[in-house]
Design an enzyme around this catalytic site. Structure first.
Site, PDB file in Angstrom:
ATOM      1  CB  ALA A 122     -19.779 -74.369  61.282  1.00  0.00           C
ATOM      2  CB  THR A 123     -17.838 -78.895  58.557  1.00  0.00           C
ATOM      3  OG1 THR A 123     -18.730 -79.436  59.535  1.00  0.00           O
ATOM      4  CG2 THR A 123     -16.733 -79.894  58.256  1.00  0.00           C
ATOM      5  CG  ASN A 162     -21.227 -79.440  69.509  1.00  0.00           C
ATOM      6  OD1 ASN A 162     -20.147 -78.967  69.855  1.00  0.00           O
ATOM      7  ND2 ASN A 162     -21.357 -80.695  69.110  1.00  0.00           N
ATOM      8  CD  GLN A 179     -24.765 -75.814  68.649  1.00  0.00           C
ATOM      9  OE1 GLN A 179     -25.845 -75.448  69.099  1.00  0.00           O
ATOM     10  NE2 GLN A 179     -24.652 -76.860  67.844  1.00  0.00           N
ATOM     11  CB  SER A 199     -23.337 -73.342  60.903  1.00  0.00           C
ATOM     12  OG  SER A 199     -24.101 -74.323  60.233  1.00  0.00           O
ATOM     13  CG  HIS A 256     -27.513 -76.618  59.820  1.00  0.00           C
ATOM     14  ND1 HIS A 256     -27.802 -77.687  60.632  1.00  0.00           N
ATOM     15  CD2 HIS A 256     -26.176 -76.602  59.672  1.00  0.00           C
ATOM     16  CE1 HIS A 256     -26.664 -78.288  60.953  1.00  0.00           C
ATOM     17  NE2 HIS A 256     -25.671 -77.651  60.385  1.00  0.00           N
ATOM     18  CB  THR A 276     -20.828 -71.576  41.186  1.00  0.00           C
ATOM     19  OG1 THR A 276     -20.072 -71.780  39.992  1.00  0.00           O
ATOM     20  CG2 THR A 276     -22.017 -70.684  40.889  1.00  0.00           C
ATOM     21  CB  CYS A 315     -22.347 -82.755  65.643  1.00  0.00           C
ATOM     22  SG  CYS A 315     -23.540 -81.637  66.330  1.00  0.00           S
TER      23      CYS A 315
HETATM   24  N1  PMP Z   1     -19.190 -76.454  65.146  1.00  0.00           N
HETATM   25  C1  PMP Z   1     -20.146 -76.677  66.054  1.00  0.00           C
HETATM   26  C2  PMP Z   1     -19.976 -76.169  67.445  1.00  0.00           C
HETATM   27  C3  PMP Z   1     -21.302 -77.373  65.683  1.00  0.00           C
HETATM   28  O1  PMP Z   1     -22.252 -77.590  66.573  1.00  0.00           O
HETATM   29  C4  PMP Z   1     -21.425 -77.838  64.343  1.00  0.00           C
HETATM   30  C5  PMP Z   1     -22.643 -78.614  63.892  1.00  0.00           C
HETATM   31  N2  PMP Z   1     -22.942 -79.713  64.676  1.00  0.00           N
HETATM   32  C6  PMP Z   1     -20.393 -77.583  63.449  1.00  0.00           C
HETATM   33  C7  PMP Z   1     -19.291 -76.883  63.887  1.00  0.00           C
HETATM   34  C8  PMP Z   1     -20.474 -78.024  62.017  1.00  0.00           C
HETATM   35  O2  PMP Z   1     -21.393 -77.195  61.343  1.00  0.00           O
HETATM   36  P1  PMP Z   1     -21.989 -77.574  59.921  1.00  0.00           P
HETATM   37  O3  PMP Z   1     -23.059 -78.570  60.185  1.00  0.00           O
HETATM   38  O4  PMP Z   1     -22.535 -76.263  59.412  1.00  0.00           O
HETATM   39  O5  PMP Z   1     -20.899 -78.074  59.077  1.00  0.00           O
END
Ligand code: PMP
Length: 386
Positions: free
Chosen positions: A70-71, A150, A178, A198, A200, A239, A324
């Site tokens: 998600a980042t 989050n 989330q 995301s 994970h 890739t 995070c």
């Molecule tokens: N957005 C939110 C709301 C999150 O909680 C997080 C992860 N803490 C992220 C973005 C970033 O996600 P990632 O760990 O997959 O880069």
């Protein structure tokens, strides 16, 4: 130990692990090497995964771009659209004070010429839709609002935000990270143009994710950040992570039946919340707002979260504020936006995140351990003062 840190990361489901391992063994070729059979097999697995992920949010598969999490999705959505929009002269982005740093920092670094408006929240973490509307009236290229926070689990009203964006012709980016595991999502009915996912946070593998970017009615122009081999229609070179993508899709497959039992997690969370409020005098941060079923953010007056974590180390895994933002000792910007800087409510906050694996027994044990630890800290303080 009892794992109550599902907002930071979820364990990977065994069924997902099996599919990842099988993909690693059976799909060794580069999915872009479609001119041989092995490459075509990897490519077919990626495209099947794309269908699955798209279906999970009611999108078309052509609108899914696989990324590393998600980042990256947030960076690509915000920097990518603002760079494209700047060429058209629309330079304002409206976001919210409680957004994830990957949204706020991306908004601050889109390049020259972007004007950022950061909307405040009330003491429950909620935005004021009238304020959003008055900002939209001034002309805005992009609104970026997360679905659920989050740290507090507080949810924003996506349909209402989507309607306002439609009315004023702004693009709507939504960080779904989330929410995805616990709530159904329809990007079309919410008028969402871009959405970040995301793996994970939804029982899938770390380092996987996707950006949904609508390519029809209206077409969302996006400039790539990573340039190179031109994978993902030139929008994200590199890739493809075949096994990770297969794992992300497997997480979406598991999610479907689980959405129906997400309310059970809310029951466990509410029971834990009631006990801790009664026995420790805890305040529930965002407790009056619409919240995710799994998240509980508490402040116990006079109890430092790090002291609590030390006492409970090895027994309960939880987070002092937001895991995070690495190991910074900085106060949470989310709670500061709700309560102000240097308030006890902000300094004493910690987060409990339940998950699909959390049991009633675990919740009862955790409640006892927390209550014991809090009274231990309180007695210790009285003792040392004497
Ligand atoms: N957005 C939110 C709301 C999150 O909680 C997080 C992860 N803490 C992220 C973005 C970033 O996600 P990632 O760990 O997959 O880069």
């Amino acid at each position: 130990t009892i794992y109550l840190d599902h907002n930071a990361s979820t364990p990977v489901d065994e069924k997902v692990i099996d599919k990842i391992v099988a993909a690693m063994r059976e799909l060794p070729a580069n999915p872009s090497s479609v001119d041989h059979r092995e490459g075509a097999a990897a490519s077919a697995a990626v495209e099947e995964a794309r269908e699955r992920v798209a279906k999970g949010i009611n999108a078309r598969s052509a609108d899914i771009i696989f990324v590393s999490g998600a980042t990256e999705a947030n960076n690509l959505a915000i920097i990518g659209t603002m760079r494209a929009q700047n060429k058209t002269g629309r330079t304002r982005i409206v976001t919210i004070a409680t957004e994830h740093p990957s949204v706020l920092e991306a908004a601050r670094n889109t390049g020259a010429g972007t004007e950022i408006v950061v909307l405040p929240v009330d003491d429950q973490g909620r935005i004021d839709l009238n304020l959003l509307e008055s900002e939209l009236k001034r002309g805005t290229a992009l609104v970026s609002s997360m679905a659920a926070n989050n740290e507090t689990g507080v949810c924003h009203p996506l349909s209402a935000i989507g309607r306002l964006c439609e009315k004023y012709g702004a693009l709507f980016h939504c960080d779904l990270t989330q929410l995805t595991a616990y709530h159904p999502i329809d990007v079309q009915s919410c008028n969402i143009h871009l959405a970040s996912l995301s793996g994970h946070k939804m029982y899938g593998p770390k380092g996987t994710g996707a950006l949904y970017c609508r390519r029809r009615r209206p077409h969302v122009a996006l400039e790539p950040i990573l340039r190179g081999g031109g994978q993902e229609r030139g929008l994200r070179s590199g890739t493809l992570n075949t096994s990770g993508i297969v794992g992300l899709a497997a997480a979406f497959e598991l999610r479907e039946p689980r959405l129906k039992i997400a309310a059970n997690i809310a029951d466990l969370r509410n029971a834990l919340e009631r006990r801790l409020v009664q026995e420790t005098g805890a305040f529930v941060n965002g407790g009056e707002a619409d919240r995710l079923p799994n998240t509980l953010n508490l402040s116990i007056p006079g109890i430092e979260p790090l002291a609590l974590m030390r006492r409970l180390s090895g027994q309960i895994t939880f987070s002092s504020s937001s895991a995070c933002s690495t190991q910074s000792v900085k106060d949470s910007h989310v709670l500061e936006a709700m309560f102000g800087a240097n308030t006890e409510r902000t300094k004493c906050a910690f987060r409990l995140g339940l998950g699909f694996g959390t049991t009633k027994d675990q919740v009862e044990t955790a409640a006892e351990l927390f209550i014991e630890a809090v009274s231990g800290i309180r007695q210790g303080r009285v003792g040392s003062a004497a």
